[in-house]
Design an enzyme around this catalytic site. Structure first.
Site, PDB file in Angstrom:
ATOM      1  N   MET A 198      28.008 115.772  36.298  1.00 32.24           N
ATOM      2  CA  MET A 198      29.289 115.175  35.896  1.00 32.24           C
ATOM      3  C   MET A 198      29.836 115.791  34.604  1.00 32.24           C
ATOM      4  O   MET A 198      30.042 115.096  33.604  1.00 32.24           O
ATOM      5  CB  MET A 198      29.123 113.657  35.740  1.00 32.24           C
ATOM      6  CG  MET A 198      28.631 112.962  36.998  1.00 32.24           C
ATOM      7  SD  MET A 198      29.715 113.242  38.411  1.00 32.24           S
ATOM      8  CE  MET A 198      31.020 112.102  38.009  1.00 32.24           C
ATOM      9  N   HIS A 257      31.767 117.841  46.552  1.00 32.14           N
ATOM     10  CA  HIS A 257      32.764 116.880  46.090  1.00 32.14           C
ATOM     11  C   HIS A 257      32.968 115.848  47.197  1.00 32.14           C
ATOM     12  O   HIS A 257      33.139 116.209  48.361  1.00 32.14           O
ATOM     13  CB  HIS A 257      34.082 117.590  45.773  1.00 32.14           C
ATOM     14  CG  HIS A 257      35.123 116.657  45.248  1.00 32.14           C
ATOM     15  ND1 HIS A 257      35.078 116.154  43.958  1.00 32.14           N
ATOM     16  CD2 HIS A 257      36.212 116.103  45.837  1.00 32.14           C
ATOM     17  CE1 HIS A 257      36.104 115.343  43.782  1.00 32.14           C
ATOM     18  NE2 HIS A 257      36.810 115.283  44.899  1.00 32.14           N
ATOM     19  N   THR A 313      35.372 127.378  41.188  1.00 31.15           N
ATOM     20  CA  THR A 313      36.284 128.256  40.453  1.00 31.15           C
ATOM     21  C   THR A 313      36.775 127.476  39.239  1.00 31.15           C
ATOM     22  O   THR A 313      36.414 126.301  39.072  1.00 31.15           O
ATOM     23  CB  THR A 313      37.485 128.660  41.335  1.00 31.15           C
ATOM     24  OG1 THR A 313      38.133 127.468  41.789  1.00 31.15           O
ATOM     25  CG2 THR A 313      37.049 129.496  42.524  1.00 31.15           C
ATOM     26  N   LEU A 360      39.525 122.564  38.701  1.00 26.62           N
ATOM     27  CA  LEU A 360      38.609 121.459  39.009  1.00 26.62           C
ATOM     28  C   LEU A 360      38.643 121.095  40.499  1.00 26.62           C
ATOM     29  O   LEU A 360      39.724 120.914  41.069  1.00 26.62           O
ATOM     30  CB  LEU A 360      38.999 120.231  38.164  1.00 26.62           C
ATOM     31  CG  LEU A 360      38.104 119.000  38.320  1.00 26.62           C
ATOM     32  CD1 LEU A 360      36.727 119.246  37.733  1.00 26.62           C
ATOM     33  CD2 LEU A 360      38.756 117.792  37.659  1.00 26.62           C
TER      34      LEU A 360
HETATM   35  C1  GRF Z   1      27.920 112.565  45.117  1.00 29.76           C
HETATM   36  O1  GRF Z   1      28.773 111.709  45.807  1.00 29.76           O
HETATM   37  C2  GRF Z   1      28.559 113.908  44.913  1.00 29.76           C
HETATM   38  O2  GRF Z   1      29.419 114.274  45.944  1.00 29.76           O
HETATM   39  C3  GRF Z   1      29.349 113.689  43.644  1.00 29.76           C
HETATM   40  O3  GRF Z   1      28.568 112.834  42.864  1.00 29.76           O
HETATM   41  C4  GRF Z   1      27.681 112.088  43.691  1.00 29.76           C
HETATM   42  C5  GRF Z   1      26.306 112.430  43.207  1.00 29.76           C
HETATM   43  O4  GRF Z   1      25.308 111.710  43.873  1.00 29.76           O
HETATM   44  N1  GRF Z   1      29.676 114.963  43.037  1.00 29.76           N
HETATM   45  P1  GRF Z   1      23.780 112.132  43.725  1.00 29.76           P
HETATM   46  O5  GRF Z   1      23.489 112.212  42.229  1.00 29.76           O
HETATM   47  O6  GRF Z   1      23.590 113.456  44.404  1.00 29.76           O
HETATM   48  O7  GRF Z   1      23.019 111.034  44.365  1.00 29.76           O
END
Ligand code: GRF
Length: 212
Positions: A90, A109, A141, A144
């Site tokens: 994140m 995503h 890329t 975002l």
């Molecule tokens: C997932 O839904 C992914 O698509 C998003 O964040 C969430 C992460 O879940 N980028 P995890 O940490 O893999 O359980």
């Protein structure tokens, strides 16, 4: 042997799906490390218990994004990866970071991109009233939640859904398409032509799930 570094920030269930598939199918690959920007990311426990080296680089200890990303590159590169996998990592990444890993940086995503970039994708989908939703694995890329798309999975949006039920349905598909995309990369099956990902020999890059 393809060397892979996986970046997480929390639960790490996508990382878990990749590690489990790699072990089950005896991939010609090594998960060289799982790195988190949060010391308390629960996914780190899973990685440790599977004998995977882990590292933490706490972004709160850096004065700015550029400094953090610079250190992160050093840390990642110490494992000499062929592929870097963002799995619920994140953080918005700097252009320098993204260009350093051009063509070998994947992200997942939770939406059918280009719909609903950014956060709260399940809420966005419900608010828009779409009848299908899903997830996308794509090369990263600078823009975002943008970049050549490797594989997508769609799920229905059902009456009575809230963000949690929808997220759960999407996540189940994420755990299928992310390992699949990584395996394609390992097997050298992916090329990018004018921003479009080609898989050879061809295989469907869209999974349509009717799961409730
Ligand atoms: C997932 O839904 C992914 O698509 C998003 O964040 C969430 C992460 O879940 N980028 P995890 O940490 O893999 O359980």
């Amino acid at each position: 042997m393809t060397s892979i570094v996986i970046l997480i920030s929390g639960r790490g269930s996508n990382m878990e799906a990749i590690v489990k598939t790699a072990q089950k199918d005896a991939w010609p690959a090594k998960i060289a490390a799982v790195i988190s920007n949060r010391p308390d990311a629960s996914g780190l426990d899973f990685a440790r218990s599977h004998g995977i080296p882990t590292a933490v680089l706490d972004h709160k200890k850096f004065k700015d994004r550029a400094e953090f990303d610079h250190q992160l590159v050093q840390l990642i590169d110490s494992y000499t990866p062929d592929l870097v996998v963002l799995a619920g990592f994140m953080r918005i990444l700097t252009g320098d970071f993204v260009s350093h890993y051009e063509g070998k940086l994947l992200n997942i995503h939770p939406s059918l991109l280009p719909l609903f970039p950014g956060l709260h994708t399940h809420e966005q989908a419900l608010a828009a009233g779409v009848s299908e939703h899903g997830a996308t694995v794509h090369f990263v890329t600078e823009a975002l939640d943008h970049g050549p798309m490797v594989i997508q999975a769609s799920v229905p949006v059902l009456p009575g859904d809230d963000a949690d039920t929808l997220a759960k349905r999407v996540l189940k598909q994420e755990h299928i398409i992310y390992p699949r995309a990584v395996r394609w990369f390992i097997d050298n099956r992916i090329s990018i032509d004018q921003g479009r990902v080609l898989v050879s020999p061809p295989e469907s890059q869209l999974l349509v799930s009717q799961d409730k």
